[in-house]
Design an enzyme around this catalytic site. Structure first.
Site, PDB file in Angstrom:
ATOM      1  N   HIS A  20     -33.399  -7.628 -38.906  1.00 47.96           N
ATOM      2  CA  HIS A  20     -32.874  -6.130 -38.740  1.00 47.96           C
ATOM      3  C   HIS A  20     -31.737  -5.560 -37.190  1.00 47.96           C
ATOM      4  CE1 HIS A  20     -35.593  -3.819 -41.287  1.00 47.96           C
ATOM      5  NE2 HIS A  20     -35.956  -4.775 -40.718  1.00 47.96           N
ATOM      6  N   LYS A  67     -29.610   9.645 -32.665  1.00 46.70           N
ATOM      7  CA  LYS A  67     -30.214   8.100 -32.157  1.00 46.70           C
ATOM      8  C   LYS A  67     -30.769   7.585 -30.920  1.00 46.70           C
ATOM      9  CE  LYS A  67     -26.237   7.313 -34.309  1.00 46.70           C
ATOM     10  NZ  LYS A  67     -26.512   6.572 -35.318  1.00 46.70           N
ATOM     11  N   ARG A  68     -31.628   6.772 -31.055  1.00 46.37           N
ATOM     12  CA  ARG A  68     -31.306   5.837 -30.198  1.00 46.37           C
ATOM     13  C   ARG A  68     -30.611   5.876 -29.551  1.00 46.37           C
ATOM     14  NH1 ARG A  68     -36.883   3.895 -28.638  1.00 46.37           N
ATOM     15  NH2 ARG A  68     -35.869   2.857 -27.142  1.00 46.37           N
ATOM     16  N   LYS A 120     -24.425   1.405 -30.006  1.00 48.89           N
ATOM     17  CA  LYS A 120     -23.754   2.567 -30.547  1.00 48.89           C
ATOM     18  C   LYS A 120     -22.825   3.971 -30.522  1.00 48.89           C
ATOM     19  CE  LYS A 120     -28.971   2.783 -32.420  1.00 48.89           C
ATOM     20  NZ  LYS A 120     -28.840   1.990 -33.813  1.00 48.89           N
ATOM     21  N   THR A 128     -30.075   4.248 -40.544  1.00 42.24           N
ATOM     22  CA  THR A 128     -30.091   4.784 -42.080  1.00 42.24           C
ATOM     23  C   THR A 128     -30.372   6.156 -42.030  1.00 42.24           C
ATOM     24  OG1 THR A 128     -32.369   4.887 -41.026  1.00 42.24           O
ATOM     25  CG2 THR A 128     -32.316   3.292 -42.862  1.00 42.24           C
ATOM     26  N   LYS A 169     -29.308   9.875 -44.233  1.00 44.53           N
ATOM     27  CA  LYS A 169     -29.814  10.614 -44.515  1.00 44.53           C
ATOM     28  C   LYS A 169     -29.000  12.291 -44.453  1.00 44.53           C
ATOM     29  CE  LYS A 169     -33.901   8.376 -42.825  1.00 44.53           C
ATOM     30  NZ  LYS A 169     -34.581   8.502 -41.142  1.00 44.53           N
TER      31      LYS A 169
HETATM   32  C1  26W Z   1     -38.103  -6.698 -28.768  1.00 43.02           C
HETATM   33  C2  26W Z   1     -37.801  -5.647 -28.870  1.00 43.02           C
HETATM   34  C3  26W Z   1     -37.009  -4.722 -30.464  1.00 43.02           C
HETATM   35  C4  26W Z   1     -37.604  -4.614 -30.990  1.00 43.02           C
HETATM   36  C5  26W Z   1     -36.969  -4.174 -32.074  1.00 43.02           C
HETATM   37  C6  26W Z   1     -35.297  -5.145 -30.283  1.00 43.02           C
HETATM   38  C7  26W Z   1     -35.340  -5.246 -32.129  1.00 43.02           C
HETATM   39  C8  26W Z   1     -35.761  -3.851 -32.665  1.00 43.02           C
HETATM   40  C9  26W Z   1     -35.317  -3.894 -33.923  1.00 43.02           C
HETATM   41  C10 26W Z   1     -34.896  -4.700 -34.663  1.00 43.02           C
HETATM   42  C11 26W Z   1     -34.393  -2.550 -33.608  1.00 43.02           C
HETATM   43  C12 26W Z   1     -34.065  -2.088 -34.746  1.00 43.02           C
HETATM   44  O1  26W Z   1     -34.940  -0.946 -35.333  1.00 43.02           O
HETATM   45  N1  26W Z   1     -33.507  -1.910 -35.926  1.00 43.02           N
HETATM   46  C13 26W Z   1     -33.096  -1.518 -36.524  1.00 43.02           C
HETATM   47  O2  26W Z   1     -33.189  -1.341 -38.053  1.00 43.02           O
HETATM   48  C14 26W Z   1     -32.524  -0.182 -38.651  1.00 43.02           C
HETATM   49  C15 26W Z   1     -33.807  -0.839 -40.186  1.00 43.02           C
HETATM   50  O3  26W Z   1     -32.893  -1.988 -40.037  1.00 43.02           O
HETATM   51  C16 26W Z   1     -31.393  -0.561 -39.193  1.00 43.02           C
HETATM   52  O4  26W Z   1     -30.777   0.705 -39.483  1.00 43.02           O
HETATM   53  C17 26W Z   1     -30.338  -0.473 -37.504  1.00 43.02           C
HETATM   54  O5  26W Z   1     -29.071  -0.831 -38.024  1.00 43.02           O
HETATM   55  C18 26W Z   1     -30.910  -1.453 -36.951  1.00 43.02           C
HETATM   56  O6  26W Z   1     -30.121  -1.522 -35.148  1.00 43.02           O
END
Ligand code: 26W
Length: 844
Positions: free
Chosen positions: A391, A582-583, A588, A690, A694
């Site tokens: 992701h 969003k975050r 971003k 995503t 929406k």
């Molecule tokens: C280890 C810390 C950490 C925790 C969570 C690093 C990264 C993440 C996730 C992978 C971040 C995340 O939510 N990525 C998002 O995933 C969505 C679903 O596929 C995408 O639509 C977003 O673009 C992407 O940033």
């Protein structure tokens, strides 16, 4: 049964608790919820009695003493019975193959309207409550969000669970039942403050506790070796510490109640509540400390989705839920099929990012030690059962764990990883790849900054298929982070573009628009989103356009009310609502949006009498608590909001709002009210997005870069119905390689230079003039995310948007065409693709 404390309204408002309770869509009876209008008297009476019975016998309250929260619990329990009925009705046959979706995060939000809508019971429930003098909207508002996730990845997992139940993929989701979900955000003078979230404070009416599904998960200790026979050595792990994982099941009911799947969340418990030996020996604190240590594992969700913190508790969480889930699914498989060797024929395990990547050595360990498989057989089963979704490609977010920590916490797993890696590198030798650079690139261990296990490489190597989440992202996986591994197995990486569940993000969040769609193209659209295409014919139909616009207007008024309640800021519903929620993350580029706001503010003040398009800029989102730069961006947005909103010279043209505590429920109120959706990440950095889907589905126009799924949204809605600006991913790569790009870009853009000067001058922070210097200095000297480079084109496209807004017929045409052409982004489509091309599972 205790009588609940009386609610103290003053406490609630002081803590900001309960403020989400009024995030509600207007719940007028949607014409399309068929059983609704015809909700028979019998059905309503049955529901009313069911709710009253739950209120009395489970909650222990009478209608006169029940609080809103009690009515919610009683209603949820009554609905849950119907979900169980649907589950039993579907028969209890063993499916040929199940999907197991392992995710450290499930960002669910509320479940009541989901359950009611999917069971066709919205109007029945509304009528039943109305007969009791209770408003359904109030009851819905009393449900706390289940915020067991940070953002995109967690919300995607929730959408996928709903879609799998809707299209009939037999599935179990596995995760952690955090006591505390994502923190609550408040803004104190514009600074983010975090307080713990307490969704379980009054219990969870949706869950079933399953004490019989409890597993032991070990940590630490040592590994012994014993000779089984000539040349055969068995290794056995003796953990120093063990924790119990207790299953808590939340049923997930699909559209029209056709299928019910399970979300199984693990709670960590100590093996023994107190150590009696220690207790009797007088060490009362020591006697309970192992308990707190065990229970800490499911205490709280890690609030960072942007950088890898590398803390031991996080690794404990990852291993805890992965091990419990694998033990559970192996037990089920053996009970149903007898032989563990056929696991991959009957189970497909999906790893949601690398957070459960420890599944590779853990499944090997369980097969080797608990089921006595040979290494070859265990590897065959493992590498044909596991699949991995990536992701993010941001380097700081890629998980790696120090070898030293792994050896201490999971010594047996580290041995297995070494052996997997040894065989993997041997294979390279066999095909003539002896060069050290190649071996270092494909190794599961990174030796370059301390020795660390690369969890992405581990998941890639252990998986049968690896997927990205948009076409661009998948291409970048092949060409960047996984380039060398991809070259070894060119068929392994596949693309599965993300999707969203239309039940939550269209039917439930926007009943007004859904009603319009049903009236225009027929009720079939509820089951087949492709029918939305029929709306194209109405994009210039004056009567339809008027109703579409009126519907948006109503949602904007409702949002304006929420904004006023939460922030005290009055916004004009007739202005263009320009939304970025969003975050908060530098990539971003909320900061780009804020700088454009400042430039617009300056431009309006320079020419106050021009016919500026009235705009309301709405921001929302949480920053990771340790992400200083992101928190400063929130503060800047708030300080700019204050200056702009207080300036009478721009009144009626520009307002700025930062909405606190963005959540799934708030998204459901904001998205249908948006005219413009900001999707402005640096190209190549947003894996998919995503939220972008929406907004477009609900008819907001997108201003965005050629990043993530924006590219595919452009293909579907048509390039004339989306506002694209800025460098593409290749352009970003090229520009990053040129020296001094930021200095040159600022030099070339007097408008950008003036906006940056104003921020740096302390104009928005007179009490602390240097407050925002770190942001501006970073842009002037580094600008890793190329804000300065894209600024002028962003300004240009925003003025194009101003002009488009002044042509209402053209604007509504574009908006309606967006709604009409977004069907492909249904997560039902995503899930069908996974089912056919990754899991090879049949729909039920
Ligand atoms: C280890 C810390 C950490 C925790 C969570 C690093 C990264 C993440 C996730 C992978 C971040 C995340 O939510 N990525 C998002 O995933 C969505 C679903 O596929 C995408 O639509 C977003 O673009 C992407 O940033």
């Amino acid at each position: 049964m205790g009588v609940s404390r009386a609610e103290r309204p003053s406490d609630r408002s002081r803590q900001g608790r309960g403020q989400d309770r009024h995030v509600l869509q207007p719940r007028e009876a949607p014409a399309w919820s068929a059983p609704a209008r015809t909700a028979s008297g019998d059905a309503v009476a049955d529901m009313r009695e069911a709710i009253l019975a739950k209120l009395a016998y489970v909650i222990g309250k009478s209608p006169t003493t029940a609080r809103e929260r009690d009515w919610f619990a009683a209603t949820a329990l009554a609905l849950r019975d119907r979900v169980v009925d649907a589950c039993m009705g579907a028969g209890r046959t063993v499916p040929n193959k199940r999907v197991y979706y392992l995710s450290l995060e499930f960002l669910i939000g509320r479940l009541l309207s989901d359950a009611m809508n999917n069971l066709g019971l919205v109007e029945t429930t509304r009528a039943a409550l109305a007969e009791l003098g209770i408003d359904l909207g109030t009851v819905e508002g009393a449900e706390p969000d289940a915020a067991l996730g940070n953002g995109g990845l967690g919300r995607l997992a929730a959408c996928f669970m709903e879609s799998m139940a809707s299209i009939g993929i037999p599935a179990i989701g596995y995760g952690i039942r955090y006591d505390h979900g994502l923190f609550r955000q408040s803004l104190e003078d514009g600074w983010q403050r975090e307080t713990p979230e307490t969704w379980l404070a009054e219990g969870n009416p949706w869950e079933f506790v399953r004490p019989e599904a409890t597993y032991t998960v070990g940590f630490g200790g040592h590994v012994t070796m014993s000779a089984v026979s000539e040349g055969v050595i068995r290794r056995q792990w003796h953990p120093a510490e063990t924790v119990r994982a207790v299953a808590h099941d939340v049923p997930v009911v699909g559209w029209r109640g056709a299928h019910v799947n399970t979300l199984r969340l693990w709670k960590a418990e100590a093996e023994a509540p107190v150590d009696l030996g220690q207790f009797n020996g007088g060490d009362h604190v020591g006697a309970v400390s192992s308990r707190s240590r065990a229970e800490a594992i499911s205490r709280v969700l890690y609030p960072s989705d942007s950088s890898m913190a590398g803390q031991e508790l996080r690794l404990r969480q990852e291993y805890f839920f992965t091990s419990a889930s694998l033990q559970d699914l192996l037990r089920r498989h053996v009970a149903e099929r007898g032989d563990v060797r056929s696991l991959h024929d009957h189970a497909a395990i999906q790893l949601n990012d690398t957070h459960p990547a420890i599944a590779v050595p853990e499944l090997m360990r369980l097969l080797l030690e608990d089921h006595q498989l040979s290494w070859e057989d265990a590897w065959h089963v493992t590498s044909n059962t596991l699949h991995y979704t990536n992701h993010t490609l941001l380097p700081e977010a890629l998980e790696t764990w120090p070898v030293e920590l792994m050896e201490r916490l999971l010594p047996r797993h580290m041995q297995i990883i070494y052996l997997i890696n040894w065989m993997h590198l041997e294979e390279q030798g066999k095909v003539g790849r002896h060069d050290a650079a190649h071996l270092a690139a494909v190794s599961l261990i990174d030796e370059s900054h301390g020795r660390r296990v690369r969890m992405g490489h581990l998941a890639f190597h252990g998986a049968r298929r690896v997927n990205g989440v948009s076409a661009l992202h998948t291409e970048l996986m092949r060409s960047t982070v996984f380039r060398d591994l991809h070259a070894l197995e060119p068929e392994k990486i596949v693309n599965k573009t993300n999707g969203i569940t239309f039940r939550r993000w269209f039917h439930n969040a926007n009943p007004g628009l859904t009603t319009l769609a049903v009236e225009a193209v027929g009720a079939r659209v509820l089951d087949d989103p492709e029918a939305l295409r029929g709306l194209e014919a109405f994009a210039t139909d004056a009567s339809f356009v008027a109703r579409y616009a009126a519907m948006r207007g109503a949602r904007k008024e409702a949002l304006a009310q929420i904004v006023a309640d939460r922030t005290g800021i009055d916004i004009d519903p007739s202005a263009l609502f320009d939304v970025q929620v969003k975050r908060i993350h530098e990539y971003k580029r909320q900061l780009l949006n804020v700088i454009e706001t400042v430039a617009l503010y300056q431009a309006i003040k320079a020419e106050p009498h021009r016919d500026w398009t009235p705009r309301v800029k709405i921001f929302g989102g949480k920053a990771a608590p340790s992400y200083t730069q992101a928190k400063l961006i929130i503060k800047l947005a708030c300080d700019v909001a204050k200056a702009v909103n207080d300036d009478p010279e721009v009144a009626g043209r520009l307002k700025v709002v930062f909405m606190p505590n963005y959540s799934v429920s708030l998204a459901e109120a904001i998205i249908p009210a948006a005219d413009l959706s900001e999707q402005i990440s640096t190209a190549g950095m947003e894996a998919s997005g995503t939220g972008n889907m929406k907004f477009a589905l609900n008819g907001a126009l997108t201003v965005g870069t050629l990043d993530g799924a924006n590219i595919e949204i452009r293909q579907h809605v048509g390039p004339e119905n989306i506002f694209i600006f800025g460098l593409d991913a290749a352009g970003v790569q090229a520009r990053m390689a040129t020296p001094n790009y930021a200095r040159d870009a600022i030099w070339a853009s007097p408008r950008l230079a003036a906006a940056l000067d104003m921020i740096a001058s302390g104009r928005f922070s007179p009490e602390e003039p240097n407050r925002f210097r770190p942001l501006v200095d970073d842009l002037r000297h580094r600008d890793q995310y190329l804000l300065t480079v894209d600024f002028d084109d962003y300004w240009r496209v925003q003025r194009e948007i101003d002009a488009a807004w002044n042509d209402p017929a053209g604007w509504w045409r574009m908006a309606i065409l967006n709604t009409a052409r977004m069907a492909w982004f249904s997560s039902d489509r995503s899930m069908r693709e996974y089912a056919e091309e990754i899991w090879r599972v049949k729909l039920g």
